[in-house]
Design a protein around this motif. Structure first.
Motif, PDB file in Angstrom:
ATOM      1  N   ASP A 109       0.683  -1.298   0.021  1.00 29.03           N
ATOM      2  CA  ASP A 109      -0.378   0.198   0.260  1.00 29.03           C
ATOM      3  C   ASP A 109       0.508   0.849  -0.054  1.00 29.03           C
ATOM      4  O   ASP A 109       0.365   2.218   0.583  1.00 29.03           O
ATOM      5  CB  ASP A 109      -1.190  -0.042   1.325  1.00 29.03           C
ATOM      6  N   TYR A 110       2.131   1.384  -0.375  1.00 23.29           N
ATOM      7  CA  TYR A 110       2.795   2.243  -0.948  1.00 23.29           C
ATOM      8  C   TYR A 110       3.984   2.857   0.150  1.00 23.29           C
ATOM      9  O   TYR A 110       3.695   3.837   0.815  1.00 23.29           O
ATOM     10  CB  TYR A 110       2.118   3.457  -0.929  1.00 23.29           C
ATOM     11  N   LYS A 111       4.102   1.444   1.235  1.00 20.44           N
ATOM     12  CA  LYS A 111       4.442   2.444   3.024  1.00 20.44           C
ATOM     13  C   LYS A 111       5.186   1.117   3.018  1.00 20.44           C
ATOM     14  O   LYS A 111       4.728  -0.438   2.940  1.00 20.44           O
ATOM     15  CB  LYS A 111       3.341   2.982   3.422  1.00 20.44           C
ATOM     16  N   LYS A 112       6.055   0.994   4.124  1.00 22.37           N
ATOM     17  CA  LYS A 112       6.852  -0.270   4.835  1.00 22.37           C
ATOM     18  C   LYS A 112       5.984  -0.608   6.031  1.00 22.37           C
ATOM     19  O   LYS A 112       5.360   0.096   6.647  1.00 22.37           O
ATOM     20  CB  LYS A 112       7.929   0.656   4.908  1.00 22.37           C
ATOM     21  N   ILE A 113       5.881  -1.084   6.419  1.00 27.67           N
ATOM     22  CA  ILE A 113       5.301  -1.857   7.406  1.00 27.67           C
ATOM     23  C   ILE A 113       5.863  -3.421   7.896  1.00 27.67           C
ATOM     24  O   ILE A 113       6.364  -3.959   7.176  1.00 27.67           O
ATOM     25  CB  ILE A 113       4.137  -2.716   6.504  1.00 27.67           C
ATOM     26  N   LYS A 114       5.907  -3.053   9.117  1.00 27.60           N
ATOM     27  CA  LYS A 114       6.313  -3.792  10.507  1.00 27.60           C
ATOM     28  C   LYS A 114       5.490  -5.250  10.672  1.00 27.60           C
ATOM     29  O   LYS A 114       4.488  -4.642  11.650  1.00 27.60           O
ATOM     30  CB  LYS A 114       7.051  -2.862  11.569  1.00 27.60           C
ATOM     31  N   LEU A 115       6.087  -5.701  10.409  1.00 26.35           N
ATOM     32  CA  LEU A 115       5.462  -7.802  10.574  1.00 26.35           C
ATOM     33  C   LEU A 115       5.624  -8.183  11.721  1.00 26.35           C
ATOM     34  O   LEU A 115       6.911  -8.368  11.927  1.00 26.35           O
ATOM     35  CB  LEU A 115       4.688  -8.065   9.795  1.00 26.35           C
ATOM     36  N   HIS A 116       5.309  -8.467  13.145  1.00 27.98           N
ATOM     37  CA  HIS A 116       6.231  -9.327  14.154  1.00 27.98           C
ATOM     38  C   HIS A 116       5.757 -10.498  13.740  1.00 27.98           C
ATOM     39  O   HIS A 116       4.771 -11.156  13.264  1.00 27.98           O
ATOM     40  CB  HIS A 116       5.319  -8.856  15.379  1.00 27.98           C
ATOM     41  N   PHE A 117       7.034 -11.439  13.906  1.00 22.66           N
ATOM     42  CA  PHE A 117       6.855 -12.620  13.873  1.00 22.66           C
ATOM     43  C   PHE A 117       5.200 -13.425  14.459  1.00 22.66           C
ATOM     44  O   PHE A 117       4.893 -14.437  14.194  1.00 22.66           O
ATOM     45  CB  PHE A 117       8.059 -13.905  14.081  1.00 22.66           C
ATOM     46  N   SER A 118       4.942 -13.166  15.791  1.00 17.21           N
ATOM     47  CA  SER A 118       3.707 -13.486  16.651  1.00 17.21           C
ATOM     48  C   SER A 118       2.873 -13.506  16.065  1.00 17.21           C
ATOM     49  O   SER A 118       1.744 -13.793  16.718  1.00 17.21           O
ATOM     50  CB  SER A 118       4.060 -13.190  17.992  1.00 17.21           C
TER      51      SER A 118
END
Length: 242
Positions: free
Chosen positions: A147-156
């Motif tokens: 979505d035209y941005k950087k997204i931080k996803l936690h493994f959990s």
């Protein structure tokens, strides 16, 4: 002596010519201290994985549409070691100005290819000896472009990942809509820790802790049913039953 070292150099290759890319990939697989992570037809496809810092060595063509290999290296903030692979000799001087490891002219004899990779391994080993010892910190997330941005996803928070050729869907806990990002399942597999995630099918990676039931040909995550491919079932059973 080099091939006996424990660490393998994590490599990617970029070339807009499929045949040339296949040759480079085959040569990388022949060298025991190289580990081919992925191949790409354009520099833009490799942005994401290069930004993770997981690549030690980049095999890069120079003459490509839209962005040349030289321009691409100049655009990287922290480039890995680079070996240029090109059919044109005239870029050699400019290439070496970028502190590349080597400059290979196609068609590349395999012994010349090995000489270049030996240099890369020796350089990596030298840097490792000179680097100050640091206590490693375990990263518990990945960063993706969506979505035209950087997204931080936690493994959990990741439940499972579904591959769709040039895209993947990442299903997140307590979210009904998956996140769609331009990548492939092989690349995602390299970013997710194998102690937490397992490839179970040509199209699926699952979080081991989210699995609620397992049968020979399928597994369940709550009410979601995911197939288990024949070539993945033995390895999955070993990991899952630990």
């Amino acid at each position: 002596m080099i091939a006996e070292q424990n660490h393998k150099l994590r490599c990617i290759a970029i070339d807009d010519e499929p045949f040339a890319l296949q040759i480079i990939a085959d040569d990388i697989r022949k060298v025991p201290y190289l580990d081919l992570i992925d191949t790409f037809a354009s520099p833009f496809e490799a942005w994401e994985i290069l930004n993770t810092g997981q690549v030690d060595l980049l095999f890069l063509d120079i003459q490509m549409p839209t962005l040349t290999g030289i321009q691409f290296v100049k655009s990287l903030i922290q480039p890995p070691m680079v070996i240029f692979t090109t059919a044109y000799q005239q870029y050699a001087l400019e290439g070496y100005d970028l502190n590349i490891v080597d400059y290979l002219v196609k068609p590349i004899p395999f012994d010349r290819f090995v000489k270049a990779t030996n240099k890369a391994f020796e350089l990596y080993s030298l840097r490792a000896k000179e680097a100050p010892e640091v206590v490693p910190t375990e990263v518990d997330y990945i960063v993706i472009n969506a979505d035209y941005k950087k997204i931080k996803l936690h493994f959990s928070d990741i439940v499972f990942v579904e591959g769709l050729k040039d895209y993947v869907k990442i299903y997140i806990q307590n979210e009904t809509k998956p996140i769609l990002t331009r990548s492939n399942l092989k690349s995602m597999e390299g970013k997710l820790p194998n102690k937490l995630f397992c490839r179970v099918h040509n199209s699926y990676i699952v979080s081991l802790e989210k699995i609620t039931a397992f049968q020979k040909t399928k597994l369940l995550i709550g009410k979601i049913e995911i197939p288990v491919g024949n070539r993945f079932v033995d390895e999955f059973e070993q990991v899952y039953r630990k």
